[in-house]
Design an enzyme around this catalytic site. Structure first.
Site, PDB file in Angstrom:
ATOM      1  N   ILE A 154       0.831  -1.205   0.000  1.00 48.02           N
ATOM      2  CA  ILE A 154       0.000   0.000   0.000  1.00 48.02           C
ATOM      3  C   ILE A 154       0.863   1.252   0.000  1.00 48.02           C
ATOM      4  CG2 ILE A 154      -1.734   1.301   1.286  1.00 48.02           C
ATOM      5  CD1 ILE A 154      -2.786  -1.336   2.372  1.00 48.02           C
ATOM      6  N   GLY A 155       1.920   1.245   0.820  1.00 44.93           N
ATOM      7  CA  GLY A 155       2.774   2.424   0.885  1.00 44.93           C
ATOM      8  C   GLY A 155       3.975   2.177   1.780  1.00 44.93           C
ATOM      9  N   GLY A 201       6.942   4.156   4.471  1.00 52.27           N
ATOM     10  CA  GLY A 201       7.256   5.301   5.303  1.00 52.27           C
ATOM     11  C   GLY A 201       8.634   5.155   5.895  1.00 52.27           C
ATOM     12  N   MET A 237       9.434   4.372   8.866  1.00 49.80           N
ATOM     13  CA  MET A 237       9.563   3.294   9.833  1.00 49.80           C
ATOM     14  C   MET A 237       9.255   1.925   9.259  1.00 49.80           C
ATOM     15  SD  MET A 237       7.851   5.131  13.159  1.00 49.80           S
ATOM     16  CE  MET A 237       8.151   3.723  14.225  1.00 49.80           C
ATOM     17  N   VAL A 251       3.549  -0.653   4.632  1.00 54.73           N
ATOM     18  CA  VAL A 251       2.167  -1.041   4.890  1.00 54.73           C
ATOM     19  C   VAL A 251       1.710  -1.913   3.723  1.00 54.73           C
ATOM     20  CG1 VAL A 251      -0.175  -0.260   5.343  1.00 54.73           C
ATOM     21  CG2 VAL A 251       1.760   1.106   6.138  1.00 54.73           C
ATOM     22  N   LYS A 272       0.752  -3.126   8.973  1.00 52.40           N
ATOM     23  CA  LYS A 272       1.820  -2.131   9.095  1.00 52.40           C
ATOM     24  C   LYS A 272       3.016  -2.781   9.772  1.00 52.40           C
ATOM     25  CE  LYS A 272       2.946   2.462  10.797  1.00 52.40           C
ATOM     26  NZ  LYS A 272       2.445   3.701  11.425  1.00 52.40           N
ATOM     27  N   ASP A 281      -0.231  14.170  15.250  1.00 55.40           N
ATOM     28  CA  ASP A 281       0.201  14.231  13.844  1.00 55.40           C
ATOM     29  C   ASP A 281      -1.025  14.163  12.938  1.00 55.40           C
ATOM     30  OD1 ASP A 281       1.985  14.496  11.777  1.00 55.40           O
ATOM     31  OD2 ASP A 281       2.445  12.361  11.641  1.00 55.40           O
TER      32      ASP A 281
END
Length: 583
Positions: A15-16, A18, A20, A23, A38, A136
């Site tokens: 999905i994506g 980041g 860290m 996902v 995640k 955030d």
């Protein structure tokens, strides 16, 4: 763990990515349920303390989000670990992020935006009542489902009760949506989420961020010192009654902001009623989350016995005599000092500085019942704004100071050599003696000077630099293994560097295939990371091997060290130069 499975979950696709981790879209085979998985790789952090920090933050996300149950918050199903890789399985939302919607420059109708923000406000209100602050809130952390409803995700930097991992003064979050007290590394509470929600509401209505600039320093300076462009100056016939609501959401002073998301939702519901559209809700009772707790009533004094002579009359007489003496002395002193006590300066006016347009009536006659909330009742452009909510005032709440109008045509701060650490930035904010907005007699947190804003910008830009660049390095090694090194540089390097490497990569592809790469510990040099160009150099030992196309034997193509020069470009780093030293 295999490439197709993490724990019991079967990986469907990515999905994506980041700083860290990654996902994934995955499937739970036991109950045939699609989930969002995640993950985080703690072994990417070179230092043990960094690994511990990342792991604690990740587990804190699961702990805080696992306490929440709301239709507009993504549900956590499971937290686990598979061969050193931790993961969280959560509700999969079919749709895309609000960030993607805003990137398309799709104009939201007022009704759609109001309904959307009410739902987000209600979700946040439920988290704040549990003493959980997201910290955030941004479009990328709000997923929009197929029906257009929002879902909050990523409580990775939320502060939960008794948490000691991240102090309340830590600078976290996304700069475009950060509250002034969060940018300045001051103590924060749930009202930073309210400010961020106001910035998102502003962007949905105008398709522009409330605080913009060519670099991070300018953005931070505007958040701390300037007001956003009023809604009335944008096209689209935005209702004038929304302007005081948005201004109250984006108030610099937290005490002048909405004190709860429930209060915001109530004002938007009333606005919708006045505007003639139904959001399917009625205003609900409000509870201020910042009001001072009432003191316990002292135990009732024991009444004197009936035969004991009462001393109450004597006490009353004594108090009365003392009052007479004090009053007489005060009159004598005032007479001798022309109406002033000895050493007292002439009394300053009640309101110093210009009053913001549209607030003159509120400044002249404050409403003790509504406090700062009375700002939402100002009439603008002949349109009746939503009526004030009935929030009970806090017993010990101080009256919020009237906000001053930002000077027109304020220039962006000039580049100044910044301190090298976030502590220096925080100290500069707290001890700025040259703040032009400060007036004698005012009790007000000083705004940062340009130098302090620049130091804060540097601190924010570099806070996640190591994790971000390690993620970039992992993507490079993966591209090298898959024969997509050129595609990696095309996506993550400057055009000039990509063109320079193109010929070398083509020649290497003709001679070798099945490339593999290994990298050692990453070392960062941040001495050149100054605003507005945050430039760092990342060096790492590097070995590249490949199979020759002539005899199919594996050979060492390169062994030595690589040094990337990277420049911050919005939320990501771009490789602008590559140098290497072969052994």
């Amino acid at each position: 763990m295999t490439e197709q499975r993490i724990g019991k979950y079967e990986i469907i696709g990515e999905i994506g990515r980041g700083a860290m981790g990654v996902v994934y879209k995955a499937r739970d085979p036991l109950i045939d349920r699609i989930v969002a998985l995640k993950t985080i790789r703690f072994d990417m952090y070179a230092q043990p303390d960094q690994r511990d920090e990342a792991q604690k933050r990740f587990l804190r996300e699961a702990k805080s989000a696992g306490q929440l149950s709301h239709p507009h918050i993504a549900t956590i199903y499971e937290v686990g670990e598979d061969q050193g890789q931790a993961f969280i399985a959560m509700e999969y939302i079919e749709g895309r992020s609000l960030e993607a919607w805003l990137a398309d420059k799709r104009r939201w109708s007022v009704e759609e935006a109001v309904r959307f923000i009410i739902e987000v406000a209600e979700a946040l209100d439920s988290t704040h009542k549990k003493n959980i602050i997201h910290r955030d809130i941004k479009p990328g952390n709000i997923l929009v489902d197929a029906e257009g409803h929002p879902h909050l995700v990523d409580f990775g930097i939320a502060r939960i009760p008794a948490s000691t991992l991240t102090q309340t003064t830590a600078v976290l979050g996304t700069p475009f949506y950060m509250a002034p007290e969060q940018v300045a590394a001051r103590k924060i509470d749930h009202r930073v989420d309210i400010f961020a929600l106001g910035a998102i509401f502003y962007e949905m209505l105008t398709l522009e961020k409330p605080f913009t600039g060519d670099n991070l320093t300018t953005i931070i300076y505007k958040i701390m010192n300037e007001e956003p462009i009023p809604l009335r100056q944008f096209k689209g016939n935005l209702p004038a009654a929304l302007d005081p609501i948005v201004r109250k959401l984006l108030a610099k002073d937290p005490d002048a902001r909405y004190q709860s998301c429930r209060a915001l939702a109530n004002d938007l519901i009333r606005f919708a009623d006045e505007a003639g559209f139904d959001v399917g809700r009625r205003p609900q009772p409000e509870t201020s989350l910042t009001e001072t707790k009432k003191l316990k009533r002292p135990a009732e004094a024991v009444k004197p016995a009936a035969d004991t002579p009462s001393r109450k009359p004597l006490i009353i007489v004594g108090v009365a005599m003392a009052a007479v003496v004090v009053i007489a002395g005060g009159i004598l002193l005032l007479t001798r000092n022309n109406g002033r006590l000895p050493g007292q300066k002439p009394e300053s006016p009640a309101v110093s500085g210009p009053v913001e347009p549209g607030r003159q009536e509120a400044a002249a006659k404050p409403d003790p019942k509504s406090g700062a909330k009375g700002q939402a009742q100002i009439q603008a452009g002949g349109t009746t704004p939503p009526p004030a909510s009935k929030e009970e005032p806090a017993p010990a709440r101080k009256q919020a100071p009237a906000q001053k109008q930002a000077p027109t045509q304020k220039q962006a701060p000039a580049q100044i050599q910044a301190p090298a650490a976030s502590n220096a930035a925080t100290n500069a904010v707290k001890t700025d003696p040259g703040n032009p907005a400060a007036k004698p007699g005012e009790v007000k947190e000083p705004s940062p000077s340009p130098a302090a804003a620049e130091a804060l910008a540097r601190d924010i830009a570099l806070r996640t630099a190591e994790a971000d660049i390690k993620t970039l390095l992992a993507a490079y090694l993966d591209g090298l293994k898959k024969g997509k090194e050129a595609a990696f540089y095309q996506a993550n390097a400057s055009a000039a560097l990509t063109d320079r490497l193109k010929r070398n990569l083509e020649l290497m592809d003709k001679v070798y295939d099945k490339l593999e790469g290994a990298a050692g510990d990453l070392k960062l040099d941040t001495r050149s990371a100054q605003s507005p160009r945050f430039i760092v150099r990342a060096s790492f030992p590097h070995t590249i091997t490949g199979r020759t196309r002539s005899n199919w034997k594996r050979e060492t193509i390169f062994q030595g060290s690589y040094t990337w020069t990277l420049e911050k470009d919005g939320p990501r780093w771009i490789i602008s130069d590559l140098a290497f030293e072969a052994k």
